[in-house]
Each structure stands twice: as C-alpha cells, then as structure tokens.
Write a protein that holds these residues in place. Structure first.
Motif, PDB file in Angstrom:
ATOM      1  N   ALA A 308     -16.062  -0.612 -11.460  1.00  0.00           N
ATOM      2  CA  ALA A 308     -14.890  -1.438 -11.140  1.00  0.00           C
ATOM      3  C   ALA A 308     -15.349  -2.581 -10.250  1.00  0.00           C
ATOM      4  N   HIS A 309     -14.782  -3.755 -10.465  1.00  0.00           N
ATOM      5  CA  HIS A 309     -15.122  -4.868  -9.577  1.00  0.00           C
ATOM      6  C   HIS A 309     -13.840  -5.446  -9.014  1.00  0.00           C
ATOM      7  N   ARG A 310     -13.954  -6.023  -7.827  1.00  0.00           N
ATOM      8  CA  ARG A 310     -12.815  -6.637  -7.182  1.00  0.00           C
ATOM      9  C   ARG A 310     -13.222  -7.980  -6.602  1.00  0.00           C
ATOM     10  N   GLU A 311     -12.298  -8.913  -6.634  1.00  0.00           N
ATOM     11  CA  GLU A 311     -12.518 -10.201  -5.995  1.00  0.00           C
ATOM     12  C   GLU A 311     -11.753 -10.228  -4.684  1.00  0.00           C
ATOM     13  N   LEU A 312     -12.258 -10.989  -3.736  1.00  0.00           N
ATOM     14  CA  LEU A 312     -11.612 -11.058  -2.435  1.00  0.00           C
ATOM     15  C   LEU A 312     -10.206 -11.627  -2.569  1.00  0.00           C
ATOM     16  N   ASP A 313      -9.287 -11.030  -1.844  1.00  0.00           N
ATOM     17  CA  ASP A 313      -7.931 -11.567  -1.787  1.00  0.00           C
ATOM     18  C   ASP A 313      -7.893 -12.679  -0.753  1.00  0.00           C
ATOM     19  N   MET A 314      -7.302 -13.796  -1.125  1.00  0.00           N
ATOM     20  CA  MET A 314      -7.186 -14.907  -0.186  1.00  0.00           C
ATOM     21  C   MET A 314      -5.994 -14.651   0.726  1.00  0.00           C
ATOM     22  N   PRO A 315      -6.226 -14.488   2.019  1.00  0.00           N
ATOM     23  CA  PRO A 315      -5.131 -14.113   2.916  1.00  0.00           C
ATOM     24  C   PRO A 315      -4.295 -15.307   3.345  1.00  0.00           C
ATOM     25  N   ILE A 316      -3.061 -15.052   3.716  1.00  0.00           N
ATOM     26  CA  ILE A 316      -2.263 -16.064   4.364  1.00  0.00           C
ATOM     27  C   ILE A 316      -2.645 -16.089   5.841  1.00  0.00           C
ATOM     28  N   HIS A 317      -2.199 -17.102   6.573  1.00  0.00           N
ATOM     29  CA  HIS A 317      -2.642 -17.275   7.955  1.00  0.00           C
ATOM     30  C   HIS A 317      -2.359 -16.048   8.802  1.00  0.00           C
ATOM     31  N   ASP A 318      -1.147 -15.498   8.727  1.00  0.00           N
ATOM     32  CA  ASP A 318      -0.799 -14.365   9.584  1.00  0.00           C
ATOM     33  C   ASP A 318      -1.677 -13.158   9.294  1.00  0.00           C
ATOM     34  N   ASP A 319      -1.954 -12.891   8.024  1.00  0.00           N
ATOM     35  CA  ASP A 319      -2.804 -11.760   7.679  1.00  0.00           C
ATOM     36  C   ASP A 319      -4.224 -11.967   8.200  1.00  0.00           C
ATOM     37  N   PHE A 320      -4.742 -13.174   8.072  1.00  0.00           N
ATOM     38  CA  PHE A 320      -6.092 -13.446   8.568  1.00  0.00           C
ATOM     39  C   PHE A 320      -6.151 -13.244  10.080  1.00  0.00           C
ATOM     40  N   SER A 321      -5.168 -13.737  10.789  1.00  0.00           N
ATOM     41  CA  SER A 321      -5.145 -13.617  12.247  1.00  0.00           C
ATOM     42  C   SER A 321      -5.078 -12.152  12.676  1.00  0.00           C
ATOM     43  N   ARG A 322      -4.202 -11.358  12.053  1.00  0.00           N
ATOM     44  CA  ARG A 322      -4.099  -9.942  12.403  1.00  0.00           C
ATOM     45  C   ARG A 322      -5.387  -9.207  12.064  1.00  0.00           C
ATOM     46  N   HIS A 323      -5.950  -9.550  10.908  1.00  0.00           N
ATOM     47  CA  HIS A 323      -7.175  -8.896  10.463  1.00  0.00           C
ATOM     48  C   HIS A 323      -8.330  -9.248  11.405  1.00  0.00           C
ATOM     49  N   SER A 336     -18.584 -11.342  12.631  1.00  0.00           N
ATOM     50  CA  SER A 336     -18.047 -12.559  12.031  1.00  0.00           C
ATOM     51  C   SER A 336     -16.628 -12.336  11.518  1.00  0.00           C
ATOM     52  N   ALA A 337     -15.754 -13.315  11.780  1.00  0.00           N
ATOM     53  CA  ALA A 337     -14.381 -13.240  11.271  1.00  0.00           C
ATOM     54  C   ALA A 337     -14.319 -13.487   9.776  1.00  0.00           C
ATOM     55  N   LYS A 338     -15.438 -13.775   9.134  1.00  0.00           N
ATOM     56  CA  LYS A 338     -15.392 -13.960   7.680  1.00  0.00           C
ATOM     57  C   LYS A 338     -14.975 -12.664   6.986  1.00  0.00           C
ATOM     58  N   ARG A 339     -15.185 -11.528   7.657  1.00  0.00           N
ATOM     59  CA  ARG A 339     -14.772 -10.262   7.062  1.00  0.00           C
ATOM     60  C   ARG A 339     -13.261 -10.119   7.037  1.00  0.00           C
ATOM     61  N   ALA A 340     -12.563 -10.984   7.784  1.00  0.00           N
ATOM     62  CA  ALA A 340     -11.097 -10.957   7.765  1.00  0.00           C
ATOM     63  C   ALA A 340     -10.536 -11.786   6.625  1.00  0.00           C
ATOM     64  N   ILE A 341     -11.399 -12.464   5.876  1.00  0.00           N
ATOM     65  CA  ILE A 341     -10.939 -13.236   4.722  1.00  0.00           C
ATOM     66  C   ILE A 341     -10.880 -12.285   3.535  1.00  0.00           C
ATOM     67  N   ASP A 342      -9.891 -11.469   3.564  1.00  0.00           N
ATOM     68  CA  ASP A 342      -9.670 -10.446   2.548  1.00  0.00           C
ATOM     69  C   ASP A 342      -8.306  -9.842   2.859  1.00  0.00           C
ATOM     70  N   SER A 343      -7.843  -8.974   1.997  1.00  0.00           N
ATOM     71  CA  SER A 343      -6.552  -8.351   2.234  1.00  0.00           C
ATOM     72  C   SER A 343      -6.589  -7.515   3.505  1.00  0.00           C
ATOM     73  N   TYR A 344      -5.458  -7.472   4.201  1.00  0.00           N
ATOM     74  CA  TYR A 344      -5.355  -6.689   5.429  1.00  0.00           C
ATOM     75  C   TYR A 344      -5.481  -5.207   5.073  1.00  0.00           C
ATOM     76  N   PRO A 345      -6.305  -4.454   5.799  1.00  0.00           N
ATOM     77  CA  PRO A 345      -6.522  -3.046   5.418  1.00  0.00           C
ATOM     78  C   PRO A 345      -5.253  -2.213   5.539  1.00  0.00           C
ATOM     79  N   SER A 346      -5.157  -1.250   4.684  1.00  0.00           N
ATOM     80  CA  SER A 346      -4.024  -0.323   4.728  1.00  0.00           C
ATOM     81  C   SER A 346      -4.537   1.076   5.040  1.00  0.00           C
ATOM     82  N   TRP A 347      -3.672   1.876   5.655  1.00  0.00           N
ATOM     83  CA  TRP A 347      -4.047   3.251   5.983  1.00  0.00           C
ATOM     84  C   TRP A 347      -3.813   4.126   4.769  1.00  0.00           C
TER      85      TRP A 347
END
Length: 621
Positions: A308-323, A336-347
């Motif tokens: 399975a492959h996945r592409e990075l999700d482009m976050p909106i500003h609020d998600d990037f900031s929280r992440h 690096s905050a580059k790892r926050a350029i993806d979907s916000y993690p879920s539990w």
C-alpha cells in the motif's frame, strides 16, 4: 498522549506538598499540550519517605501499547519510560528492578531495550536515573533549589515554575545547521540531558553523574579469523530475528515501512522470515510513480505481501500548527516541523505495529568517506573529524549568523563529543560509527521512540545487537555486510534489485574487487542521473515526500511560516536577523531550496512558544 513529571526531595512547606505540586504541574502540562485522542487522566505516585514522587498523564482508556510502566514495593519504586527487548518486554519495570537489586546501575544500563528508568531506594532515600545504550528515550533533568525534577518533556519542566525560560542559542544553531542538537544539549539553557555514558544518582539534595559502562569494543573478533567474523555476524542476525519475533507476537497484522533503501529491505526480510505473508502489509510514502514506491511494490510482490502506498496530506494552517506543537512537545523542539506537513495524527489503538529500518546505517558506515579518501583520513585527529562534520553541515557557514560566537559554540560542542569518542577507541571508523549511533540516530532518529501514535519497531535499535556489532573488527560495516547476509538468507529474490538505483547488495562487504565494483557502479549511477536530469527525465525521483513538503512551505503554508518566523521575538530573527530570514522565505518560494532550514526554525519556534506560554501560566498559579 502519555507524559510524566517526577520531583524528589521537595521542601516541606505547605505550598510544595508533593501530591499537590505534582497534580498542579500535571494539570498545567495537560492544558498546554495539544491532545491526541481521549482526554488524559492524572495518576499520582507519592513516596512520603522520599519527599516526592511522580505524576502521569495517560489517556483513558489506556492504550494497549504504553510507554510507561511502574512498580512500587516496600523497598523500591521504578518508573520506566519505554520498553525492553525479548521476554522482559512483558514487564519491563520489574525487570529493571531485578537488575538494579542484583547489580546496581551498571546492570540496568546493560539491559536490552529502548528505555529510561527512575529507580527509588525508599530506605536509602536515593534516586537513580538510567537510560539504555542508544539513549533515544533519555530523560531530561532540572536540579534547582535542592529538588530534582525529571521528565521526558522540557515543557513539563517549565510547568513546574522552577525552570527559567532561556533558549540556548548554540543548541538552536546546531538544530538549524545539523538537524539535531549536538551532544543532546537541550534548547532550554537550565535543563540537563541524561546520556548513555552516565547515570545519575540523587541523594541528600546532591546530584552525581556516574560512569555507565557502554560495553563497546570488548572481546573484538580478530580480522584475520574469517570463521569467527561469520559466526559473530550470524549471531547478530539471529538476535535481530528473535527480537523481531517477540515484537510481532500477538499482532494480527503488522506494517512494514519499505522503500528503495537498504535498511528497510533487510528489516522487511527479517519480518517476512517470522510472520506469514498474509499478516504483513508493506507501506511506502510517496507518489505512486516515485522510486521508493516502484521498488517497494516489486519487493512486496516477490514476497507475496500486499503493498500500500500513501501520499502526504496537505494540511490546513490550523492542523499544521497543532501538529507542529505536538512534535515540538514530544521532541523538545529538537525536530523539523516538516514532519507536521501531513494529516494530524489520530488516536487509534488498533492500528498495526509498524516495522521500519531506522538505525541500520551504523551497520554500513554512514559517515565513512568514499573509497579513495580513506588514506587521507587514516590518521585523522579529533579536530580533523570535527572539521569533517562541520563541512557536511553547510548551513553552519552558509546561512550567516548575527554573532560568530553562535556557530563557534557548535564547533566546540562537536569537538568535545568527538574527543570523548576517540577516548573510547582511537580507530577512526569506530569514532564515525559512534557518532552516527549516539548523535545522528540517538538524537535525530529519536522521533520514532517518542511519538506514541507511530507504534514502531526497528530490529537495529537493540543494545545487544549494537554491542555484538561493535565487537567485530574495524570497520564493522565492511566486515559484517549485515544487510546482505540478512537478505541473502531470508529474501534472496530481492538481492539483485538495486538499492536506491545505485548500489547492489552482493557488492557489500570487504575485498578489493567488491570495492572497485562498488566504485564503478556509483560512478556510472551518477553519470546516469546527470544524463537523465539533462534530458528532463528525473521527474519521477523528484516527486518525493520532501518535494511535497517543500511545495507546501512555498505555497499554502508560506504566509503562516512568514508570520511565525518574522515575529519580533522569534528565535529565527534572534539567530539570523530579520532580513536574512525574509530572504530565506522569498528564495524558497521561488526555488523551493530551503525546506530543512525553514522547517527546523519552525520546530524551534513552536517549542519556544510552548515553553513561554507554559512558564507564564505556571507563574500565575
């Protein structure tokens, strides 16, 4: 979220009652940290005779895979952050207590795992803080006013109100230039790191640093004894395989991060040797036609494993900031905050355990010079090696700092770290291997240990495996050829597939013929890539995850990055000045070439803001 703050030898004043203090501090941590999943609950363990204890913040219900375990007896108490390998994995805190009572700090430090432990002798009123060999879960300490505060998270130390908020500019410069803080020095100037070479003992208000035996370079195999080298290599492979079996036990499905690289291929081969193919899912991040995805899909097909492959999700500003806040909290700003350029993690407690190849570079000489350069560095001194690293960190000189003292301090720290490694072994290759193990992987690679929501395991991150590897003759990666031994034994069909399009597994190992063949393959690969770029055919390889992140910083996140980094009190302006930071942002928007610099600065700034706001809130309580 799982976090803790421990404090010992607290004064007896009513406003510093251990239980009240720990509860108040834990509440404040919970308020300042972005939440993942269920709201956390607070549990307290107070040891009156010690004058302290610890507070845990854990989600309710507790996850199946937890980072923290504790055991309290009439004579001792243990708080363990992390896990152990093998059979001790089921009850790591009890295993630590057994090791402590039988052999003290040296026995605990010798355990096989990825952990740090706080051990309290209740009768002697003594506290010890010890980590494993790799130090990826090493704790942080603050010794102030006769009180010892311990936590994995610097923000928790700021929440005590005892930690002055002062950013260490040399640490910030090191993160910006080298991608991690050399020597593990915290961003907060008053905080001290724990490290694998020492363990701490706190008694009567005094803190001691005691040497911990690393167990490296002992009982080294003679390079002339080929049979002994092969036997030791097989022992390493068997240990890694057994650890993989223990880690996968009880998992219905396991995920394997698989790329075009060599480390993930060997880790995948180990996993495929102990887990049926129908229970494995190979996963790759990147565009569908990227090199990583194409090679991983081919290897998975040869193994009968679903890919399975996945592409990075482009976050909106609020998600990037929280992440970015979440990452800054767990990594203490050293990421690096580059790892926050993806979907916000879920539990998601049911997500499969993820197997990856982190740490494998130490078994293939990550920092070794290319063949032909060895002769020039064979008699290198600590100063020569430190200069070699400084040259690799081009951002240390290319960016230009407001004060020359800041990069000079990074050079001094690097030299001190290298000198300590030379004292353990005068062999250049041993020093380079140590630097990778304790610095790049122990610091930069620590994120997989500190992100609970990732649930990862790597067979390379075993102190027992590392100690076995360092008992091989130098250079250990040349003689071990560990990756080829694993793939040849468990996944021979993948042995002929090029690694990252420019190297071949059968050419790993010692010998003049292999070395010349590796050089030839490397040179021809470089020529091929240059020709492909000239013809405009390298688009597929450029569409990597980092290319997507660079586009995000240049596009939808550009205004946000500009607001954060150009704010009057930002660490970026403090280090570089307003004009140079604005120039970095403008150049990246035009040519997308400053991803690492900008995202490292964003990670530091998110941490600084978390600490400042937490300390301010603590002062109001």
């Amino acid at each position: 979220m799982i976090s803790f703050i421990a404090a010992f030898d607290l004064p007896d004043a009513n406003d510093r009652d251990p239980a009240a203090f720990l509860r108040r501090t834990a509440l404040l941590i919970g308020e300042r940290m972005p939440s993942v999943g269920p709201e956390p609950r607070i549990t307290l363990t107070v040891l009156p005779e010690v004058g302290g204890g610890w507070a845990l913040l854990v989600p309710e219900p507790r996850p199946r895979l937890t980072l923290i375990e504790q055991v309290v007896t009439d004579t001792h108490a243990v708080l363990l952050f992390g896990d152990l390998q093998g059979e001790s994995r089921a009850s790591p805190a009890s295993a630590v207590l057994r090791a402590w009572t039988s052999g003290g700090g040296a026995s605990v430090a010798a355990l096989d795992g990825n952990f740090s432990a706080i051990i309290v002798d209740r009768a002697e009123r003594t506290v010890a803080v010890i980590s494993d060999l790799l130090g990826r879960r090493a704790l942080r300490t603050l010794h102030a006013g006769g009180v010892l505060y311990v936590s994995p998270h610097d923000v928790a130390l700021a929440a005590t109100g005892a930690c002055p908020v002062e950013i260490d500019r040399a640490s910030a410069c090191s993160i910006l230039a080298a991608d991690w803080s050399i020597g593990g020095r915290p961003l907060l100037a008053g905080v001290e790191p724990c490290d694998p070479a020492h363990w701490l003992r706190f008694r009567g208000g005094r803190l001691e640093r005691l040497a911990a035996p690393l167990g490296l370079f002992e009982r080294r195999v003679d390079a002339r004894d080929a049979a002994a080298v092969r036997e030791r290599t097989d022992q390493i492979v068997d240990t890694m395989r057994e650890n993989t079996r223990f880690a996968a036990a009880g998992c219905d499905t396991v995920q394997a991060d698989l790329t075009a690289g060599i480390d993930s291929r060997a880790a995948f081969a180990l996993l495929a040797s102990v887990v049926p193919a129908e229970r494995i899912v190979a996963r790759t991040t990147g565009a569908a036609d990227s090199l990583d995805v194409r090679v991983a899909r081919r290897i998975a097909a040869l193994s009968g494993v679903r890919h399975a492959h996945r592409e990075l999700d482009m976050p909106i500003h609020d998600d990037f900031s929280r992440h970015a806040d979440l990452i800054a909290f767990h990594m203490n700003g050293d990421s690096s905050a580059k790892r926050a350029i993806d979907s916000y993690p879920s539990w998601d407690d049911e997500r499969p355990l993820n197997f990856e190849g982190g740490g494998g570079e130490v078994f293939r000489g990550y920092y070794y010079a290319r063949p032909g350069q060895y002769r020039r560095v064979a008699s290198a001194s600590a100063g020569d090696v430190a200069a070699f690293f400084v040259r690799k960190w081009r951002r240390l000189t290319a960016l230009g700092y407001r004060s020359p003292d800041i990069p000079a301090a990074v050079r001094e720290r690097t030299l001190a770290v290298v000198e300590a490694m030379f004292r353990r072994s005068p062999d250049l290759h041993d020093v380079l291997d140590q630097f990778y193990l304790f610095e790049r992987y122990g610091r930069w690679g620590a994120l997989t240990s500190r992100f609970l929501w990732w649930r990862t395991f790597t067979p390379y991150a075993s102190p027992s495996v590392v100690r076995l590897a360092f008992s091989l003759p130098s250079p250990i990666s040349t003689h071990a050829a560990l990756h080829d031994a694993i793939v040849r034994r468990f996944l021979p069909s993948a042995r002929s597939i090029l690694v990252n399009s420019n190297s071949l597994l059968p050419l790993q190992g010692a010998g003049l013929t292999r070395r010349l063949a590796r050089d030839l393959l490397y040179v021809t690969g470089e020529i091929w890539r240059a020709a492909a770029a000239w013809r405009g055919r390298s688009v597929k390889e450029r569409r990597s995850a980092d290319a997507t992140r660079a586009d995000a910083i240049a596009g939808p996140l550009h205004a946000y990055a500009r607001d954060v980094l150009l704010s009057r009190d930002s660490i970026a302006v403090d280090l570089l000045g307003h004009g140079p930071v604005a120039r970095l942002l403008d150049e990246h928007r035009a040519r997308r070439q400053h991803l690492e610099s900008l995202c490292n600065l964003l990670g530091i700034e998110h941490f600084r803001r978390l600490v400042v706001s937490t300390a301010a809130a603590a002062s109001r309580r």
